[in-house]
Design an enzyme around this catalytic site. Structure first.
Site, PDB file in Angstrom:
ATOM      1  CE  LYS A 105       9.049  -2.635   3.458  1.00 58.79           C
ATOM      2  NZ  LYS A 105       7.680  -3.185   3.293  1.00 58.79           N
TER       3      LYS A 105
ATOM      4  CG  ASP B  25       3.132  -8.989 -13.994  1.00 55.28           C
ATOM      5  OD1 ASP B  25       3.917  -9.202 -13.046  1.00 55.28           O
ATOM      6  OD2 ASP B  25       2.553  -9.905 -14.619  1.00 55.28           O
TER       7      ASP B  25
ATOM      8  N   PRO C 254       0.793  -1.236   0.000  1.00 54.02           N
ATOM      9  CG  PRO C 254       0.063  -0.943   2.209  1.00 54.02           C
ATOM     10  CD  PRO C 254       0.781  -1.917   1.307  1.00 54.02           C
ATOM     11  N   GLY C 255       2.149   1.165   0.025  1.00 50.15           N
ATOM     12  CA  GLY C 255       2.952   2.371  -0.135  1.00 50.15           C
ATOM     13  C   GLY C 255       3.786   2.754   1.076  1.00 50.15           C
TER      14      GLY C 255
ATOM     15  CB  CYS D  55       7.605  -9.230   6.002  1.00 51.15           C
ATOM     16  SG  CYS D  55       6.201  -9.695   4.986  1.00 51.15           S
TER      17      CYS D  55
HETATM   18  C1  LIG Z   1       5.240  -7.098   0.516  1.00 49.39           C
HETATM   19  S1  LIG Z   1       3.963  -6.319  -0.326  1.00 49.39           S
HETATM   20  C2  LIG Z   1       4.637  -4.722  -0.589  1.00 49.39           C
HETATM   21  C3  LIG Z   1       4.535  -3.817   0.597  1.00 49.39           C
HETATM   22  C4  LIG Z   1       4.961  -2.401   0.246  1.00 49.39           C
HETATM   23  N1  LIG Z   1       6.297  -2.357  -0.291  1.00 49.39           N
HETATM   24  C5  LIG Z   1       4.862  -1.468   1.430  1.00 49.39           C
HETATM   25  O1  LIG Z   1       5.869  -1.221   2.095  1.00 49.39           O
HETATM   26  O2  LIG Z   1       3.753  -0.967   1.689  1.00 49.39           O
HETATM   27  C6  LIG Z   1       4.083  -6.988  -1.916  1.00 49.39           C
HETATM   28  C7  LIG Z   1       3.232  -6.291  -2.961  1.00 49.39           C
HETATM   29  O3  LIG Z   1       3.541  -6.885  -4.217  1.00 49.39           O
HETATM   30  C8  LIG Z   1       2.404  -6.825  -5.023  1.00 49.39           C
HETATM   31  N2  LIG Z   1       2.609  -7.783  -6.118  1.00 49.39           N
HETATM   32  C9  LIG Z   1       2.413  -9.108  -6.129  1.00 49.39           C
HETATM   33  N3  LIG Z   1       2.749  -9.620  -7.325  1.00 49.39           N
HETATM   34  C10 LIG Z   1       3.169  -8.580  -8.079  1.00 49.39           C
HETATM   35  C11 LIG Z   1       3.638  -8.452  -9.417  1.00 49.39           C
HETATM   36  N4  LIG Z   1       3.754  -9.513 -10.210  1.00 49.39           N
HETATM   37  N5  LIG Z   1       3.966  -7.230  -9.871  1.00 49.39           N
HETATM   38  C12 LIG Z   1       3.849  -6.138  -9.075  1.00 49.39           C
HETATM   39  N6  LIG Z   1       3.405  -6.203  -7.811  1.00 49.39           N
HETATM   40  C13 LIG Z   1       3.079  -7.398  -7.326  1.00 49.39           C
HETATM   41  C14 LIG Z   1       1.268  -7.140  -4.075  1.00 49.39           C
HETATM   42  O4  LIG Z   1       0.061  -6.625  -4.573  1.00 49.39           O
HETATM   43  C15 LIG Z   1       1.733  -6.441  -2.800  1.00 49.39           C
HETATM   44  O5  LIG Z   1       1.140  -5.179  -2.709  1.00 49.39           O
END
Ligand SMILES: C[S@@+](CC[C@H](N)C(=O)[O-])C[C@H]1O[C@@H](n2cnc3c(N)ncnc32)[C@H](O)[C@@H]1O
Length: 447
Positions: free
Chosen positions: A271, A316, A268-269, A386
């Site tokens: 980092k 993606d 959700p943003g 994580c």
């Molecule tokens: C660990 S979370 C990220 C948390 C984020 N960095 C933060 O600090 O708020 C992983 C994110 O990767 C996204 N995700 C999963 N597969 C993906 C892909 N193929 N391409 C881009 N984003 C993807 C998910 O929707 C999720 O929001």
């Protein structure tokens, strides 16, 4: 609606629709007008049942001829809530827990209420015996702390039994709550320290206790913080909720003002916005995610914080974007992972199946490879998760570096925490270390 009824609805939503606990809980709480005490009870019941689901089911199965997996959703949910109150919640008298459960069952399905009554009375009578379980085998550890057994087996294989117990016990504790100060708002005050005092005094006017955190000048540990979204400091974009493990990622990335940063899994943003704050609203952070609805979360987050240097886009990360090759000074790949390090915040992670996570290292490697293409020569690549499973962490990095000789691990210099591997360019954080979320962060440089 009563607190127990709301908790029942949330638990049914999670059980049947497989919704995330935090999202379901918040959306139900937002709809109901209830006081702080009832909000507390709903939250306690929902998280208490999810956190202890396998253990509760084990106790019910000891006393019931019909096994939990064969019960209707409504019956097992009401039983789980009842057992949780009887066995784990000292402040609720057993008779009250039983009566409330039976009355709720009567309204939903009258003929099941005598069954619920019988089981819960037995639980109340025999709770001392059915509660006992030795922590000797991985099977028993998995039941006592309510995990799928493969998770405990894998942790034992990687870390040994004693360290696994330490990890699992730490993940069973209540998480500490941290807020991140938006440094980019400091220009409105005489100094950063001045802004910090302003925030602390505003919080304390709402009876929120805030303490500074060693090694994290942008973090405060907070207690008694309720209704965060309504808090004036939150609404005005001075603070965000973020664990300090998560804050470490942007700190390790350590961007210079005016840089170009790409965050390939940004929603959700948390980092991305931290990076944008560190860059003091200069340069550009391109924040990507694969889901439209999550892009909106990034935009809302950045807007609340008054950050103008974030641009979100749907993308993606497993597909290479030719236009971005070698265009960024810093690239962050905060990849999707099993999430074992954040079980305290999302307890349903304990019930992930092995099949759900077995393909993750391939996806993570694919995302990391594409992310590495976007780094300029001399630029920085960060990989973070994580989780505490090696195969999603250091093993991915070893494979990546083996295949990509134009990247090297880079010593992490600017972090004020005691970690032996900082010089080697990566950090493993275990949940028993200062109650932090379990995390892995690795810093690499493109030669
Ligand atoms: C660990 S979370 C990220 C948390 C984020 N960095 C933060 O600090 O708020 C992983 C994110 O990767 C996204 N995700 C999963 N597969 C993906 C892909 N193929 N391409 C881009 N984003 C993807 C998910 O929707 C999720 O929001």
């Amino acid at each position: 609606m009563s607190a127990r009824k709301i908790a029942y609805k949330v638990l049914m939503d999670i059980e049947i629709n497989k919704n995330y606990s935090n999202i379901s809980l918040n959306s139900h709480l937002d709809k109901e007008k209830i006081d702080d005490r009832d909000r507390g009870l709903v939250t306690e019941l929902v998280y208490g049942v999810i956190e202890n689901k396998r253990y509760i089911d084990y106790m019910i199965n000891k006393l019931s001829k019909i096994k939990v997996r064969k019960m209707q959703h409504s019956v097992k949910t009401i039983l789980r809530m009842g057992v949780y109150q009887i066995v784990f919640l000292d402040r609720v008298a057993d008779y009250a827990a039983i009566n409330e459960s039976v009355n709720m069952m009567k309204k939903i399905d009258k003929k099941s209420s005598s069954f619920v009554n019988a089981i819960l009375r037995n639980v109340s009578r025999q709770k001392e015996e059915i509660f006992k379980i030795k922590e000797d085998t991985s099977d028993n550890i998995a039941i006592k702390y309510s995990y799928e057994k493969w998770i405990v087996d894998r942790l034992i294989e990687e870390h040994g039994k004693e360290k696994t117990k330490k990890i699992i016990k730490a993940l069973d504790e209540k998480p500490k709550l941290y807020i991140r100060i938006n440094k980019s708002k400091a220009y409105r005050h005489e100094s950063y320290e001045d802004m910090l005092e302003f925030i602390i005094s505003n919080l304390s006017a709402d009876q929120i206790v805030a303490k500074k955190v060693d090694g994290f000048d942008e973090a405060l540990e907070v207690e008694n913080f309720k209704n965060i979204e309504k808090n004036i400091m939150f609404r005005k974009g001075y603070i965000s909720i973020q664990d300090i493990s998560s804050m470490l990622v942007a700190k390790v990335l350590n961007p210079k003002e005016g840089s170009k940063v790409l965050d390939v899994c940004a929603a959700p943003g948390g980092k991305s916005t931290h990076i944008a704050e560190i860059m003091n609203n200069t340069g550009e952070v391109v924040s990507q995610d694969i889901y439209d609805h999550k892009i909106k979360l990034i935009d809302g987050y950045a807007k609340r914080l008054g950050l103008k240097n974030i641009r979100s886009e749907k993308s993606d990360a497993t597909v290479l974007n030719e236009d971005y090759v070698e265009k960024f000074d810093y690239v962050l790949s905060d990849v999707p992972c099993s999430g074992i390090g954040i079980v305290r915040r999302k307890p349903e992670i304990k019930y992930k199946s092995e099949e759900d996570v077995n393909n993750l290292p391939d996806i993570q490697m694919n995302i990391l490879k594409n992310a590495s293409s976007y780094v300029k020569s001399g630029g920085t690549l960060i990989y973070s998760t994580c989780t505490i499973f090696k195969e999603e962490n250091i093993d991915v990095i070893k494979n990546f570096l083996e295949e990509n000789k134009n990247f090297t691990l880079e010593s992490i210099q600017n972090i004020d925490i005691n970690k032996e591997t900082l010089d080697e360019g990566y950090i493993n954080i275990y949940p028993y270390e200062n109650n932090m979320d379990g995390f892995f962060i690795c810093k690499m440089k493109k030669i």
